[in-house]
Design an enzyme around this catalytic site. Structure first.
Site, mmCIF file in Angstrom:
data_model
loop_
_atom_site.group_PDB
_atom_site.id
_atom_site.type_symbol
_atom_site.label_atom_id
_atom_site.label_comp_id
_atom_site.label_asym_id
_atom_site.label_seq_id
_atom_site.Cartn_x
_atom_site.Cartn_y
_atom_site.Cartn_z
ATOM 1 N N ASP A 78 0.862 -1.185 0.000
ATOM 2 C CA ASP A 78 0.000 0.000 0.000
ATOM 3 C C ASP A 78 0.899 1.236 0.000
ATOM 4 O O ASP A 78 2.080 1.149 0.349
ATOM 5 C CB ASP A 78 -0.924 0.017 1.231
ATOM 6 C CG ASP A 78 -0.163 0.070 2.545
ATOM 7 O OD1 ASP A 78 0.795 -0.726 2.686
ATOM 8 O OD2 ASP A 78 -0.490 0.888 3.418
ATOM 9 N N GLU A 143 0.095 -1.097 5.728
ATOM 10 C CA GLU A 143 1.138 -0.672 6.681
ATOM 11 C C GLU A 143 1.043 0.814 6.989
ATOM 12 O O GLU A 143 1.211 1.242 8.130
ATOM 13 C CB GLU A 143 2.532 -0.992 6.112
ATOM 14 C CG GLU A 143 3.696 -0.776 7.088
ATOM 15 C CD GLU A 143 4.254 0.636 7.108
ATOM 16 O OE1 GLU A 143 4.992 0.969 8.054
ATOM 17 O OE2 GLU A 143 3.959 1.428 6.198
HETATM 18 ZN ZN LIG Z 1 6.905 1.823 4.143
#
Ligand SMILES: [Zn+2]
Length: 440
Positions: A78, A143
């Site tokens: 992401d 994340e």
């Molecule tokens: Zn990163």
């Protein structure tokens, strides 16, 4: 097709994560994973493939018979949003390849790492490589917004399978100029631990009424006094093992008294504390820090607000418990109500004596001969913290050389990775993995 082109293709997918998961365009995430599968046919036909949820990917490279504890390599695909297209030399999701660089959001953070690992695997499969222990690869999809549906779910899956790992490698360190540490050349910083991130809201009450007849202290005044008090009295500085390892590692590269002080950080901490506190980066490695990031009070210019609240983001030094931090805030003896918005403690310190660290260090010497490998404490957060219950050691290191400018572009405008860095990353990962081969 070359690695750069495959990364360029990966950058084109808008895998942007938002704290509000509703805002995420999951079709892009699905399309990204299909693209990855198509781009690495050997990897996907010869390794075991598992999806945890729809958007987290795990690969297992089985060793056959080994009873050694597996290693885990992780990355996230992401990316943070690219709000302003202005100021980007090439549109953020173009994946343009120009001037020896691959441009776009995620080209560095962290799609390069995922692509780097997959490229390395494809290389090794071409060499008929078989590992001497199981190698796992896990790719999370959130994340940047905390990893709750990504790394947390993957770790849960591993736990259910009763799997634990000798080591995990994640992003979080890199090769860069050693100036912040007072080193002339480059340093390759490897994160051995990371701070926790907790967020608290403090609410102060005061008299309501007209501003023409105010009390001595309004709710805002009480809040301001508290903020000033906390800022004026930071938590006590403390030496933790990862920072001590960093200082000891630098010592041989200094002369005279400086070298003596650094090689015995415990004894000379009273001196080091003063020096390290002068730089924001190193200062953050010494204590739990508090940053007031939001305030809220008042609706009208002539009305006393009944309440005033402020939000503090607390970066918790490994070893400080959340309860200790709460007790510390209460010790200021201001009258407030606390709401815990986020509660996370720091991780434990990983060892510099493990086999994995030794191999990592050897690869650093080989691929970045000009850089000094240096353990350190990561003051930000990475996905690896979510695996802390199932791994013996967590290391955070991206095998590439970054400048200050490249670092600021990662979440800013004009993110890119040089083809040179990408190739270096692939060679590094391949070398590191080869060291776990059956014939080694
Ligand atoms: Zn990163």
């Amino acid at each position: 097709m070359k690695a750069a082109e495959r990364l360029s293709g990966a950058v084109k997918f808008k895998t942007v994560s938002y704290s509000d998961y509703e805002k995420m365009d999951f079709a892009e995430f699905s399309a990204f994973l299909s693209y990855i599968e198509k781009s690495y046919p050997e990897v996907f036909s010869r390794l075991e493939v598992k999806r945890v949820g729809e958007y987290n990917l795990i690969l297992r490279f089985p060793s056959g018979s080994s009873s050694k504890k597996p290693y885990l390599f992780i990355a996230h695909y992401d990316v943070v949003p690219a709000i302003e297209e202005e100021g980007w030399p090439h549109p953020p999701f173009s994946g343009a390849i120009e001037e020896g660089k691959i441009w776009g959001r995620g080209s560095f953070d962290d799609k390069a790492s995922m692509i780097g690992l997959l490229e390395a695997l494809e290389l090794l499969l071409g060499e008929n490589f078989i590992p001497c222990r199981d190698l796992y690869f896990a790719f999370g999809h959130d994340e940047e917004v905390g990893g709750v549906r990504g790394a947390v779910e993957i770790a849960k899956y591993f736990k259910e399978k009763k799997l634990s790992f000798e080591a995990v490698l994640d992003e979080g360190g890199a090769v860069s100029s050693g100036s912040a540490l007072g080193i002339e050349g480059d340093v390759a910083v490897v994160g051995l631990a990371e701070k926790g991130s907790s967020t608290l809201r403090f609410t102060f009450s005061g008299d309501e009424g007209h501003s023409s007849t105010p009390p001595k202290h309004t709710s805002i005044g009480k809040m301001a006094a508290f903020i000033k008090d906390v800022e004026d009295h930071p938590r006590q500085a403390r030496l933790i093992p990862s920072v001590e390892a960093m200082l000891r590692g630098i010592a041989p590269y200094k002369n005279g008294f400086e070298s003596r002080v650094l090689s015995d950080p415990d004894k000379y901490f009273f001196i080091l504390k003063r020096i390290l506190s002068k730089n924001k980066q190193t200062a953050a490695m010494l204590r739990t820090t508090v940053a007031f990031t939001m305030t809220e009070a008042g609706q009208a210019q002539n009305v006393l607000p009944r309440t005033a609240s402020c939000v503090a983001n607390v970066r918790v030094l490994p070893g400080d418990s959340f309860e200790e931090i709460m007790a510390w805030f209460y010790s200021f003896k201001h009258d407030f109500k606390i709401d815990v918005l986020l509660k996370e403690e720091g991780t434990t310190d990983s060892s510099v004596k493990s086999r994995f660290y030794t191999q990592l260090e050897a690869c650093i010497h080989r691929h970045f001969p000009e850089a000094l490998p240096t353990p350190y404490l990561v003051t930000g957060g990475t996905d690896s913290r979510h695996y802390k219950d199932i791994v013996d050691n967590s290391y955070r290191f991206l095998p590439c050389r970054v400048t200050e400018e490249e670092l600021s572009r990662m979440h800013g405008r004009g993110e890119y990775i040089s083809i040179e860095n990408l190739n270096k990353m692939i060679e590094f990962y391949a070398d590191l993995l080869r060291r776990e081969g059956q014939n080694v």
